[in-house]
Design a protein around this motif. Structure first.
Motif, PDB file in Angstrom:
ATOM      1  N   ILE A 158     -18.623  21.083 -43.649  1.00  0.00           N
ATOM      2  CA  ILE A 158     -18.872  19.666 -43.356  1.00  0.00           C
ATOM      3  C   ILE A 158     -20.366  19.421 -43.435  1.00  0.00           C
ATOM      4  O   ILE A 158     -21.172  20.283 -43.077  1.00  0.00           O
ATOM      5  CB  ILE A 158     -18.373  19.294 -41.936  1.00  0.00           C
ATOM      6  CG1 ILE A 158     -16.941  19.756 -41.752  1.00  0.00           C
ATOM      7  CG2 ILE A 158     -18.474  17.808 -41.700  1.00  0.00           C
ATOM      8  CD1 ILE A 158     -16.380  19.450 -40.395  1.00  0.00           C
ATOM      9  N   LYS A 159     -20.709  18.217 -43.894  1.00  0.00           N
ATOM     10  CA  LYS A 159     -22.122  17.858 -43.942  1.00  0.00           C
ATOM     11  C   LYS A 159     -22.703  17.892 -42.531  1.00  0.00           C
ATOM     12  O   LYS A 159     -22.034  17.481 -41.584  1.00  0.00           O
ATOM     13  CB  LYS A 159     -22.284  16.444 -44.516  1.00  0.00           C
ATOM     14  CG  LYS A 159     -22.357  16.418 -46.022  1.00  0.00           C
ATOM     15  CD  LYS A 159     -22.711  15.032 -46.499  1.00  0.00           C
ATOM     16  CE  LYS A 159     -21.456  14.221 -46.765  1.00  0.00           C
ATOM     17  NZ  LYS A 159     -21.681  12.839 -47.103  1.00  0.00           N
ATOM     18  N   PRO A 160     -23.944  18.347 -42.380  1.00  0.00           N
ATOM     19  CA  PRO A 160     -24.534  18.417 -41.029  1.00  0.00           C
ATOM     20  C   PRO A 160     -24.506  17.063 -40.328  1.00  0.00           C
ATOM     21  O   PRO A 160     -24.259  16.995 -39.134  1.00  0.00           O
ATOM     22  CB  PRO A 160     -25.967  18.856 -41.293  1.00  0.00           C
ATOM     23  CG  PRO A 160     -25.941  19.508 -42.613  1.00  0.00           C
ATOM     24  CD  PRO A 160     -24.835  18.892 -43.397  1.00  0.00           C
TER      25      PRO A 160
ATOM     26  N   SER B 219     -17.432  13.243 -29.740  1.00  0.00           N
ATOM     27  CA  SER B 219     -16.552  13.988 -28.841  1.00  0.00           C
ATOM     28  C   SER B 219     -17.198  14.164 -27.474  1.00  0.00           C
ATOM     29  O   SER B 219     -16.507  14.081 -26.453  1.00  0.00           O
ATOM     30  CB  SER B 219     -16.138  15.323 -29.446  1.00  0.00           C
ATOM     31  OG  SER B 219     -17.200  15.899 -30.144  1.00  0.00           O
ATOM     32  N   ILE B 220     -18.515  14.369 -27.459  1.00  0.00           N
ATOM     33  CA  ILE B 220     -19.168  14.490 -26.149  1.00  0.00           C
ATOM     34  C   ILE B 220     -19.080  13.163 -25.410  1.00  0.00           C
ATOM     35  O   ILE B 220     -18.818  13.115 -24.202  1.00  0.00           O
ATOM     36  CB  ILE B 220     -20.628  14.958 -26.311  1.00  0.00           C
ATOM     37  CG1 ILE B 220     -20.635  16.429 -26.719  1.00  0.00           C
ATOM     38  CG2 ILE B 220     -21.399  14.778 -25.003  1.00  0.00           C
ATOM     39  CD1 ILE B 220     -21.981  16.980 -27.022  1.00  0.00           C
ATOM     40  N   ALA B 221     -19.235  12.060 -26.147  1.00  0.00           N
ATOM     41  CA  ALA B 221     -19.145  10.746 -25.503  1.00  0.00           C
ATOM     42  C   ALA B 221     -17.784  10.565 -24.851  1.00  0.00           C
ATOM     43  O   ALA B 221     -17.681  10.130 -23.698  1.00  0.00           O
ATOM     44  CB  ALA B 221     -19.394   9.642 -26.525  1.00  0.00           C
TER      45      ALA B 221
ATOM     46  N   LEU C 107     -11.966  18.864 -32.305  1.00  0.00           N
ATOM     47  CA  LEU C 107     -10.967  19.471 -33.182  1.00  0.00           C
ATOM     48  C   LEU C 107     -10.264  18.413 -34.022  1.00  0.00           C
ATOM     49  O   LEU C 107      -9.976  18.610 -35.207  1.00  0.00           O
ATOM     50  CB  LEU C 107      -9.935  20.243 -32.353  1.00  0.00           C
ATOM     51  CG  LEU C 107     -10.392  21.587 -31.805  1.00  0.00           C
ATOM     52  CD1 LEU C 107      -9.395  22.111 -30.792  1.00  0.00           C
ATOM     53  CD2 LEU C 107     -10.564  22.605 -32.929  1.00  0.00           C
ATOM     54  N   PHE C 108      -9.997  17.267 -33.404  1.00  0.00           N
ATOM     55  CA  PHE C 108      -9.358  16.170 -34.149  1.00  0.00           C
ATOM     56  C   PHE C 108     -10.193  15.763 -35.346  1.00  0.00           C
ATOM     57  O   PHE C 108      -9.660  15.350 -36.375  1.00  0.00           O
ATOM     58  CB  PHE C 108      -9.211  14.940 -33.248  1.00  0.00           C
ATOM     59  CG  PHE C 108      -7.980  14.965 -32.398  1.00  0.00           C
ATOM     60  CD1 PHE C 108      -6.774  15.369 -32.920  1.00  0.00           C
ATOM     61  CD2 PHE C 108      -8.024  14.566 -31.084  1.00  0.00           C
ATOM     62  CE1 PHE C 108      -5.636  15.379 -32.138  1.00  0.00           C
ATOM     63  CE2 PHE C 108      -6.892  14.568 -30.298  1.00  0.00           C
ATOM     64  CZ  PHE C 108      -5.699  14.980 -30.820  1.00  0.00           C
ATOM     65  N   LEU C 109     -11.503  15.792 -35.169  1.00  0.00           N
ATOM     66  CA  LEU C 109     -12.378  15.270 -36.206  1.00  0.00           C
ATOM     67  C   LEU C 109     -12.621  16.260 -37.338  1.00  0.00           C
ATOM     68  O   LEU C 109     -13.306  15.941 -38.296  1.00  0.00           O
ATOM     69  CB  LEU C 109     -13.713  14.849 -35.601  1.00  0.00           C
ATOM     70  CG  LEU C 109     -13.626  13.657 -34.638  1.00  0.00           C
ATOM     71  CD1 LEU C 109     -14.938  13.438 -33.939  1.00  0.00           C
ATOM     72  CD2 LEU C 109     -13.218  12.411 -35.374  1.00  0.00           C
TER      73      LEU C 109
ATOM     74  N   ILE D 202     -22.301  13.606 -35.964  1.00  0.00           N
ATOM     75  CA  ILE D 202     -21.526  12.449 -35.486  1.00  0.00           C
ATOM     76  C   ILE D 202     -20.305  12.919 -34.704  1.00  0.00           C
ATOM     77  O   ILE D 202     -20.017  12.442 -33.605  1.00  0.00           O
ATOM     78  CB  ILE D 202     -21.093  11.566 -36.670  1.00  0.00           C
ATOM     79  CG1 ILE D 202     -22.322  10.942 -37.333  1.00  0.00           C
ATOM     80  CG2 ILE D 202     -20.138  10.479 -36.216  1.00  0.00           C
ATOM     81  CD1 ILE D 202     -22.034  10.215 -38.600  1.00  0.00           C
ATOM     82  N   ASN D 203     -19.593  13.910 -35.275  1.00  0.00           N
ATOM     83  CA  ASN D 203     -18.425  14.445 -34.580  1.00  0.00           C
ATOM     84  C   ASN D 203     -18.786  14.888 -33.180  1.00  0.00           C
ATOM     85  O   ASN D 203     -18.088  14.598 -32.208  1.00  0.00           O
ATOM     86  CB  ASN D 203     -17.857  15.646 -35.334  1.00  0.00           C
ATOM     87  CG  ASN D 203     -17.226  15.235 -36.640  1.00  0.00           C
ATOM     88  OD1 ASN D 203     -17.168  14.040 -36.939  1.00  0.00           O
ATOM     89  ND2 ASN D 203     -16.763  16.192 -37.411  1.00  0.00           N
TER      90      ASN D 203
END
Lengths: 144, 805, 112
Positions: free
Chosen positions: B709-711, B721-723, C19-21, B716-717
């Protein structure tokens, strides 16, 4: 599950015993559900895992012969059990799914509590066993 | 349920049986079974005539949603009875006609009659309901059944286009109308028309008066094909002719008229009401009659003529509403318009019904409806020609037919307007009679075109698809003959309607104007002397004839050649624009990637929850009253966190599932610590079965790879997810804080106390599951069962061969 | 305990959303598995923890833990099992049909 060796003596013998114990225990859990931890969900899941253990030890064909149930039908039967317990109370003019209980004297067991929740829970039990095994067997049988 | 309720829903009940009758009784045309219902209903409704003629009304009520004040109230007064008789009476004739029109061998009669009955029941519901919500429901069913009937020959592109168009326009109006009804509810607190009329002061003084009025009028105008919403009606002519005769001329399009008449006591007397309805009606009248002249298709001419006639009735209702302003029952100056509206409503149903049916006969026998191909049918189809002539003469307003009478009344009403002296009619009022007169000339003209182009002139067999043209069978002619006779009878003896139907309907449209025991004076007659109205009619005939005779000259002009209505272009481009716009919008956000969708959802959830929590200042942490952490809990917690966090980093599928399984077993352990033995057992067992399942499936799946995946994506991921995680933690903490600060009494006490007493069980959790909340559990096992069946069908029922999945 | 649990739940949610992402459909399924744990723990933490005995009346205790969330979570566990297995089988079938577990290759056709 072809990859499992079908002739593992030790495994098979011990599994027979273990399965018997799990079966008995799961049935106890199911019956005890109203007053102790247990009930239809737990009993059902345990029965399902007992049967799964059998599948692990033996091959598909043997077990299908030994347990001649169609697990998909079991789901339907379980649902019918649950629905009919509910309707039964309607016949006596109570709202759908009103449950009753009473205590009875039996010769050997002494005082026993009988509830209409038991057939309902039996329905839950059957659905859980049926659903869990249907799902797993569907995948296991699929070797395309 | 009263007899009246059963009568109203009887068409729906029969509709259920139709498919079976069609399938198992093939020998008999299904239409014969259908015929019974409208016939019986017609006789049944006739029995109410004495009641309404006395000025009484019948009200029957059945509760539906009592908590919202919605009940299935049926109300019969003069107005609703008039419509009920129209619906059942014309319905009978149309069904009879359809038996001969639709072949039982070629057509799907089950569809046709189910839709037709659906419509009939819904239409009865519209005119008989007193409750606005019930009326709305039936109103929309008429729109749906109308669209279904238009698209009856659904393989034709034009049919589906017309159905779609009518659906969009009428449903748009229907929704506006619902908005208007809701505003009425806001103003008066009731959905009952009776009660609203009784409390009309609440409406008149409200600032919502105008919005409610406009919204309700939108509903009425779209349904009754008023300018500029009239464009759906000509396209609706793709429906089989019985449908056009029934829905699109006699009944459904009059629902809008009905609605306006029904709410006249609420809004009537306001200047806006007067001007909007009168002008829209007259515009429709003139636009429709001019457009009708340009058409070459028999049914198109009739469609536009229906549009214009509806406009005429509508404008009469607008003009007549001033009776409320003056509140003077005796003065015929103000009530003539309403009289004309009701009378013409009946007349229009008779002559337009018969005209549609004769047009259908011509189409049926010659195979075309194009007036350029037709001609000289008079000798071949004498009966059809006679019936058409009667109908057209009535529509053109010639004596001695009923159309002449209502046209004269129409002129009277319009001329009277100039004498009102209110709503600034002294300056603009003259527009109304002038428009009415011009429109009448065009009406005369298209009637002449319709008759002479079809029945006189040269017969052109070479242009027709069929070899031999002859008169239709008697059964098919029966309905138009009956209607044609009514045209003559009502024309010669108009007063048989006066106190049976017309006066009660007027009294229903204008309640509260008459003193008890009074009646409107209704006397319709032919000869008024040489007054202005007669000269107007003579002028219409003279100029109309002149125009028809010079048709050769102006028929070459561009005006005559183009048939298209300019509003069709607006509709089409608007429609295409909407589709293109939504496609663009969809393409931007619907990327087909799960990741994107999930990002939308997560971001939205975080934002919406965050906003709400900050808005109500709900974030809180409570450090008192915490339960103590046992030392071993730390170990469990650390193990759980480690195993969960490890999962994304594992690139071996078996390891991944085992680590996830460990997390599951640790959760079971936590349940034990939280004193939930049932949960712990369930979790333990579910986890076991799940791990077996995952193992089975993962055996077939490829191994996990390191993600490429692009950095920036990865960042963003991570942020999202932390949010989400932080938000959940905060919500959880706040929920706990809220619980201990506000001292909620948990409803658990009830279960703890009653578990033994009511259900005889000691295990409260199980008692809740099987006893107190048994229904939830039942639905839950249903879900489980469905999931299992889903799995089976996914695995076992796959498409054979190379079909795409 | 409640604060500790809230933090743990937050971590579980973070990991499952992460994981979903991801691109691999297998990781997505693992994410749902973990997410259901998070939800169950969240439900039970929102009521107060460890107040009183397990909800079994024959223990004769003075106070009991709130049984209602427990009944709720028990239901949730079983439903989650059903849903997860359905999802898992869908993934399995998708892989069998399309021979890939990469969500970017599995994206819908362009004209949708």
């Amino acid at each position: 599950m072809k990859q499992l060796r079908p002739n593992d003596m030790m495994l098979q013998v011990s599994m027979r015993l273990i399965t018997l114990i799990i079966f008995a225990f799961s049935f106890y859990l199911f019956l005890a559900g109203h007053n102790n931890p247990g009930g239809g969900f737990i009993g059902g899941l345990m029965t399902a895992s007992a049967i799964l253990v059998l599948y692990l030890a033996f091959d598909m064909k043997t077990i299908t012969k030994a347990i001649p149930f169609n697990f998909t039908t079991m789901i339907g039967v379980g649902l019918l059990f649950a629905v009919f317990t509910g309707i039964a109370s309607m016949l006596y003019g109570f709202p759908f799914l009103t449950q009753f209980f009473d205590y009875f004297q039996f010769p050997v067991f002494g005082e026993v509590e009988l509830t209409t929740a038991l057939p309902f829970d039996l329905g839950v039990y059957l659905v859980v066993v049926g659903a869990a095994l249907t799902i797993i067997l569907a995948i296991a049988e699929d070797d395309k | 349920m009263t007899a009246l309720h059963w009568a109203t829903i009887s068409p729906f009940l029969l509709a259920i049986l139709i498919p079976f009758l069609y399938k198992y009784v093939r020998r008999i045309h299904t239409g014969w079974f259908v015929l019974i219902v409208p016939l019986v209903l017609f006789i049944y409704f006739l029995s109410f005539l004495p009641v309404t003629a006395n000025g009484d009304a019948v009200m029957r009520s059945v509760p539906w949603v009592p908590s919202l004040g919605i009940s299935f109230d049926l109300y019969i007064d003069g107005l609703s009875l008039l419509f009920a008789l129209l619906i059942s009476g014309i319905g009978t004739l149309v069904v009879l006609y359809s038996v001969y029109y639709l072949s039982k061998h070629k057509e799907k009669l089950n569809n046709f009659y189910v839709y037709l009955l659906l419509f009939m029941g819904a239409m009865l519901g519209v005119v008989l309901s007193d409750n606005l919500i019930v009326l709305y429901v039936f109103w929309e069913i008429t729109s749906i059944s109308s669209a279904l009937l238009i698209s009856y020959w659904f393989h034709r592109e034009k049919s589906t286009y017309g159905a779609q168009k009518s659906m969009y326009i009428t449903v748009f109006g229907g929704l506006s109308m619902l908005g208007g009804f809701s505003l009425l509810y806001v103003m008066t607190g009731t959905f009952s028309v009776r009660v609203i009329i009784a409390n009309v002061d609440l409406v008149a003084t409200s600032s919502l008066f105008l919005p409610a009025m406009i919204l309700i009028l939108l509903g009425a105008f779209t349904k009754s094909a008023q300018f500029p919403f009239h464009i759906w009606l000509p396209d609706a002519m793709e429906a089989p002719t019985p449908v056009s005769a029934y829905l699109h001329s006699a009944t459904m399009v009059k629902a809008g008229i009905y609605l306006v008449a029904r709410v006249t006591p609420i809004f009537g007397g306001a200047a806006e009401w007067f001007w909007i309805i009168s002008l829209v009606g007259l515009t429709t009248l003139i636009w429709g009659s001019i457009s009708a002249v340009r058409q070459k298709d028999l049914k198109s001419i009739l469609a536009f003529s229906t549009v214009s006639q509806l406009g005429m009735i509508m404008s009469l209702l607008g003009v007549g509403s001033v009776a409320y302003y003056f509140n003077d029952g005796d003065n015929a100056l103000y009530t003539t318009a309403i009289l004309a509206a009701v009378f013409h409503l009946i007349n229009h149903a008779t002559f337009k019904g018969s005209l549609f049916m004769t047009a259908g006969i011509i189409d049926h026998e010659t195979g075309t409806r194009d007036i350029r191909k037709l001609g000289g049918l008079m000798t071949l189809m004498p009966i059809t020609a006679t019936v058409s002539l009667i109908g057209l003469a009535a529509m053109a307003g010639l004596p001695p037919f009923n159309g002449f009478l209502s046209k004269e009344l129409f002129f009277t009403a319009m001329v009277n307007v100039t004498e009102y002296g209110i709503f600034s009619v002294e300056t603009w009022g003259i527009v109304l009679p002038v428009l009415a007169w011009i429109a009448s000339i065009f009406t005369f003209l298209y009637c002449a075109i319709l008759f002479f182009k079809t029945f006189t002139g040269k017969f052109q067999p070479e242009k027709l698809a069929v070899k031999e043209v002859h008169e239709a069978p008697f059964g098919m002619l029966l309905s138009p003959i009956i209607l044609g006779s009514l045209v003559v009878i009502f024309g010669l003896f108009p007063n048989i309607l006066a106190y049976t139907l017309v006066e009660p309907a007027m009294a229903a449209i204008l309640p509260g104007i008459l003193e008890p025991g009074e009646q409107f004076y209704v006397n319709i007659y032919h000869w008024h002397g040489f007054i202005l109205e007669l000269w107007m009619t003579i002028g219409v005939i003279a100029i109309g004839t002149l125009l028809f005779l010079t048709m050769k000259k102006w028929s070459q002009s561009a005006f005559y050649r183009s048939e298209q209505d300019i509003f069709n272009h607006i509709y089409d481009s608007g429609y295409n624009g909407l589709i293109k716009g939504s496609q663009v919008l969809t393409r931007v956000q619907m990327t087909g990637m799960l990741r994107d969708y999930f990002l939308y959802m997560c971001t939205f959830i975080v934002l919406i929850i965050g906003y709400t929590m900050i808005r109500y200042d709900a974030f809180a942490i409570n450090t008192d009253n915490l339960s103590p952490i046992d030392p071993y809990m730390w170990i469990v917690a650390i193990l759980l966190v480690v195993s969960v966090v490890a999962v994304p980093f594992i690139n071996n599928r078996i390891t991944a599932i085992i680590v996830a399984g460990v997390a599951g077993f640790l959760v079971a352990l936590i349940f034990t610590i939280f004193r939930a033995p049932d949960l712990a057992l369930t979790q333990l067992l579910v986890e076991t079965v799940s791990v077996i399942l995952f193992m089975l499936v993962f055996y077939h799946l490829p191994d996990l790879r390191k993600e490429k995946i692009k950095p920036s994506f990865k960042l963003i991921n991570l942020i999202v997810s932390i949010a989400v995680g932080v938000m959940i933690t905060l919500v959880s903490l706040s929920a706990f804080a809220l619980g201990s600060e506000t001292n909620f009494t948990s409803i658990a006490a009830y279960f703890i106390e009653n578990s033994k007493v009511l259900a005889g069980g000691y295990n409260i959790v199980n008692v809740i599951l099987v006893d107190f909340r048994g229904l939830d559990t039942m639905l839950e096992i249903l879900v489980l069962g469905i999931a299992a069946l889903g799995v089976v069908s996914l695995i076992k029922l796959r498409l054979k061969g190379s079909e795409d999945v | 305990m409640e604060i500790l649990m809230s933090i743990i739940i937050g971590i579980i949610f973070t990991v499952s959303v992460y994981l979903f992402l991801s691109r691999s459909i297998i990781r997505v399924v693992l994410g749902t598995l973990l997410l259901s744990h998070g939800v169950h723990l969240l439900l039970i933490t929102m009521s107060e923890l460890q107040r009183g005995a397990p909800p079994l009346l024959n223990l004769g205790a003075e106070s009991y833990t709130d049984p209602l969330p427990q009944a709720l979570v028990l239901t949730a566990i079983v439903i989650a099992f059903g849903v997860t297995s359905l999802l898992l089988v869908m993934v399995y079938r998708t892989y069998k049909e399309h021979e890939t577990d990469d969500l970017e290759e599995l994206r819908g056709s362009a004209d949708e």
